[in-house]
Design a protein around this motif. Structure first.
Motif, PDB file in Angstrom:
ATOM      1  N   THR A  58       0.838  -1.195   0.000  1.00  0.00           N
ATOM      2  CA  THR A  58       0.000   0.000   0.000  1.00  0.00           C
ATOM      3  C   THR A  58       0.877   1.249   0.000  1.00  0.00           C
ATOM      4  O   THR A  58       1.982   1.241   0.545  1.00  0.00           O
ATOM      5  N   PRO A  59       0.401   2.335  -0.603  1.00  0.00           N
ATOM      6  CA  PRO A  59       1.182   3.573  -0.601  1.00  0.00           C
ATOM      7  C   PRO A  59       1.319   4.114   0.816  1.00  0.00           C
ATOM      8  O   PRO A  59       0.395   4.021   1.622  1.00  0.00           O
ATOM      9  N   TRP A  60       2.473   4.662   1.104  1.00  0.00           N
ATOM     10  CA  TRP A  60       2.703   5.304   2.399  1.00  0.00           C
ATOM     11  C   TRP A  60       3.850   6.276   2.256  1.00  0.00           C
ATOM     12  O   TRP A  60       4.880   5.961   1.668  1.00  0.00           O
ATOM     13  N   ASN A  61       3.644   7.456   2.795  1.00  0.00           N
ATOM     14  CA  ASN A  61       4.690   8.457   2.838  1.00  0.00           C
ATOM     15  C   ASN A  61       4.519   9.199   4.147  1.00  0.00           C
ATOM     16  O   ASN A  61       3.447   9.723   4.438  1.00  0.00           O
ATOM     17  N   GLN A  62       5.575   9.233   4.940  1.00  0.00           N
ATOM     18  CA  GLN A  62       5.492   9.868   6.252  1.00  0.00           C
ATOM     19  C   GLN A  62       5.077  11.331   6.152  1.00  0.00           C
ATOM     20  O   GLN A  62       4.441  11.862   7.045  1.00  0.00           O
ATOM     21  N   GLY A  63       5.407  11.960   5.063  1.00  0.00           N
ATOM     22  CA  GLY A  63       5.006  13.351   4.870  1.00  0.00           C
ATOM     23  C   GLY A  63       5.793  14.293   5.751  1.00  0.00           C
ATOM     24  O   GLY A  63       6.635  13.901   6.540  1.00  0.00           O
ATOM     25  N   GLU A  64       5.502  15.545   5.609  1.00  0.00           N
ATOM     26  CA  GLU A  64       6.172  16.577   6.386  1.00  0.00           C
ATOM     27  C   GLU A  64       5.108  17.522   6.917  1.00  0.00           C
ATOM     28  O   GLU A  64       4.382  18.142   6.142  1.00  0.00           O
ATOM     29  N   ASN A  65       4.961  17.589   8.213  1.00  0.00           N
ATOM     30  CA  ASN A  65       3.985  18.448   8.869  1.00  0.00           C
ATOM     31  C   ASN A  65       2.541  18.140   8.479  1.00  0.00           C
ATOM     32  O   ASN A  65       1.694  19.024   8.471  1.00  0.00           O
ATOM     33  N   ALA A  66       2.269  16.871   8.159  1.00  0.00           N
ATOM     34  CA  ALA A  66       0.910  16.499   7.779  1.00  0.00           C
ATOM     35  C   ALA A  66      -0.027  16.495   8.985  1.00  0.00           C
ATOM     36  O   ALA A  66      -1.200  16.810   8.861  1.00  0.00           O
ATOM     37  N   VAL A  67       0.494  16.144  10.156  1.00  0.00           N
ATOM     38  CA  VAL A  67      -0.328  16.019  11.354  1.00  0.00           C
ATOM     39  C   VAL A  67       0.488  16.427  12.569  1.00  0.00           C
ATOM     40  O   VAL A  67       1.672  16.107  12.657  1.00  0.00           O
ATOM     41  N   PHE A  68      -0.128  17.144  13.485  1.00  0.00           N
ATOM     42  CA  PHE A  68       0.446  17.381  14.807  1.00  0.00           C
ATOM     43  C   PHE A  68      -0.460  16.672  15.805  1.00  0.00           C
ATOM     44  O   PHE A  68      -1.680  16.745  15.687  1.00  0.00           O
ATOM     45  N   VAL A  69       0.124  16.028  16.782  1.00  0.00           N
ATOM     46  CA  VAL A  69      -0.654  15.480  17.886  1.00  0.00           C
ATOM     47  C   VAL A  69      -0.582  16.507  19.006  1.00  0.00           C
ATOM     48  O   VAL A  69       0.507  16.859  19.459  1.00  0.00           O
ATOM     49  N   SER A  70      -1.729  16.975  19.431  1.00  0.00           N
ATOM     50  CA  SER A  70      -1.787  18.018  20.450  1.00  0.00           C
ATOM     51  C   SER A  70      -2.191  17.416  21.787  1.00  0.00           C
ATOM     52  O   SER A  70      -3.197  16.709  21.874  1.00  0.00           O
ATOM     53  N   VAL A  71      -1.392  17.702  22.815  1.00  0.00           N
ATOM     54  CA  VAL A  71      -1.700  17.279  24.178  1.00  0.00           C
ATOM     55  C   VAL A  71      -1.839  18.546  25.010  1.00  0.00           C
ATOM     56  O   VAL A  71      -0.876  19.284  25.178  1.00  0.00           O
ATOM     57  N   ARG A  72      -3.027  18.773  25.492  1.00  0.00           N
ATOM     58  CA  ARG A  72      -3.311  19.992  26.253  1.00  0.00           C
ATOM     59  C   ARG A  72      -3.823  19.603  27.631  1.00  0.00           C
ATOM     60  O   ARG A  72      -4.656  18.729  27.759  1.00  0.00           O
ATOM     61  N   GLY A  73      -3.306  20.264  28.630  1.00  0.00           N
ATOM     62  CA  GLY A  73      -3.749  20.022  29.997  1.00  0.00           C
ATOM     63  C   GLY A  73      -3.859  21.326  30.754  1.00  0.00           C
ATOM     64  O   GLY A  73      -3.537  22.392  30.229  1.00  0.00           O
ATOM     65  N   ASP A  74      -4.280  21.221  31.999  1.00  0.00           N
ATOM     66  CA  ASP A  74      -4.395  22.433  32.811  1.00  0.00           C
ATOM     67  C   ASP A  74      -3.396  22.453  33.957  1.00  0.00           C
ATOM     68  O   ASP A  74      -3.380  23.374  34.747  1.00  0.00           O
ATOM     69  N   ASP A  75      -2.543  21.436  34.027  1.00  0.00           N
ATOM     70  CA  ASP A  75      -1.568  21.330  35.110  1.00  0.00           C
ATOM     71  C   ASP A  75      -0.154  21.445  34.542  1.00  0.00           C
ATOM     72  O   ASP A  75       0.284  20.586  33.769  1.00  0.00           O
ATOM     73  N   THR A  76       0.531  22.504  34.908  1.00  0.00           N
ATOM     74  CA  THR A  76       1.886  22.758  34.403  1.00  0.00           C
ATOM     75  C   THR A  76       2.829  21.597  34.715  1.00  0.00           C
ATOM     76  O   THR A  76       3.621  21.185  33.866  1.00  0.00           O
ATOM     77  N   GLY A  77       2.743  21.052  35.918  1.00  0.00           N
ATOM     78  CA  GLY A  77       3.607  19.945  36.304  1.00  0.00           C
ATOM     79  C   GLY A  77       3.381  18.701  35.459  1.00  0.00           C
ATOM     80  O   GLY A  77       4.329  18.031  35.048  1.00  0.00           O
ATOM     81  N   GLU A  78       2.107  18.391  35.189  1.00  0.00           N
ATOM     82  CA  GLU A  78       1.785  17.211  34.383  1.00  0.00           C
ATOM     83  C   GLU A  78       2.289  17.365  32.950  1.00  0.00           C
ATOM     84  O   GLU A  78       2.900  16.461  32.388  1.00  0.00           O
ATOM     85  N   ILE A  79       2.052  18.531  32.350  1.00  0.00           N
ATOM     86  CA  ILE A  79       2.496  18.767  30.971  1.00  0.00           C
ATOM     87  C   ILE A  79       4.022  18.757  30.906  1.00  0.00           C
ATOM     88  O   ILE A  79       4.612  18.183  29.977  1.00  0.00           O
ATOM     89  N   THR A  80       4.686  19.333  31.883  1.00  0.00           N
ATOM     90  CA  THR A  80       6.160  19.332  31.909  1.00  0.00           C
ATOM     91  C   THR A  80       6.694  17.909  32.022  1.00  0.00           C
ATOM     92  O   THR A  80       7.648  17.545  31.323  1.00  0.00           O
ATOM     93  N   ALA A  81       6.092  17.085  32.850  1.00  0.00           N
ATOM     94  CA  ALA A  81       6.540  15.694  33.005  1.00  0.00           C
ATOM     95  C   ALA A  81       6.357  14.911  31.710  1.00  0.00           C
ATOM     96  O   ALA A  81       7.242  14.144  31.307  1.00  0.00           O
TER      97      ALA A  81
END
Length: 140
Positions: free
Chosen positions: A72-95
């Protein structure tokens, strides 16, 4: 009725390693079914590749992944997708950032930004670009 969305990442032979890495960062449970497990291996060299896999954690993290077979065709691409992880706790996001940063290329360091208390971007060892941030309170 409700729906959810889940990031589904596509690889060429690296899905199991990527799932194990994300599991080491976010915890939870990892599951994987190989092409051999499903009885659908068309190429013996790819029988142990992941046909379907996921990491799902109690903190809400969920990612799916598979290995695109060579026919099957596959190309990793460049900047096709970002995975975003957002939280409300600075300590958790830093870890989480510190764990994801292992072996990754930091595109933008995790630091305060005009739009968020913390914001950072990196490309992990599997070529996936992650954006981590602490949610800002929006007033309108």
């Amino acid at each position: 009725m409700s729906i959810t969305t889940t990031t589904h990442l596509n690889f060429r032979g690296d899905a199991r390693a990527a799932l194990d890495f994300y599991h080491s960062v976010f915890g939870g449970n990892v599951a994987a079914v190989t092409y051999k497990d499903a009885g659908t291996a068309q190429n013996p060299d790819e029988a142990d590749w992941v046909m379907w896999g996921q990491v799902i954690a109690d903190n809400g993290f969920h990612v799916m992944a598979y290995d695109a077979p060579s026919h099957t065709p596959w190309n990793q691409g460049e900047n096709a997708v970002f995975v975003s992880v957002r939280g409300d706790d600075t300590g958790e996001i830093t870890a989480l950032w510190e764990k994801l940063a292992a072996g990754s290329i930091v595109v933008r360091p995790l630091e305060p930004a005009q739009w968020a208390p913390l914001y950072g971007m990196l490309k992990d060892p599997f070529g996936v670009v992650w954006v981590l941030d602490v949610a800002a309170l929006y007033t309108g």
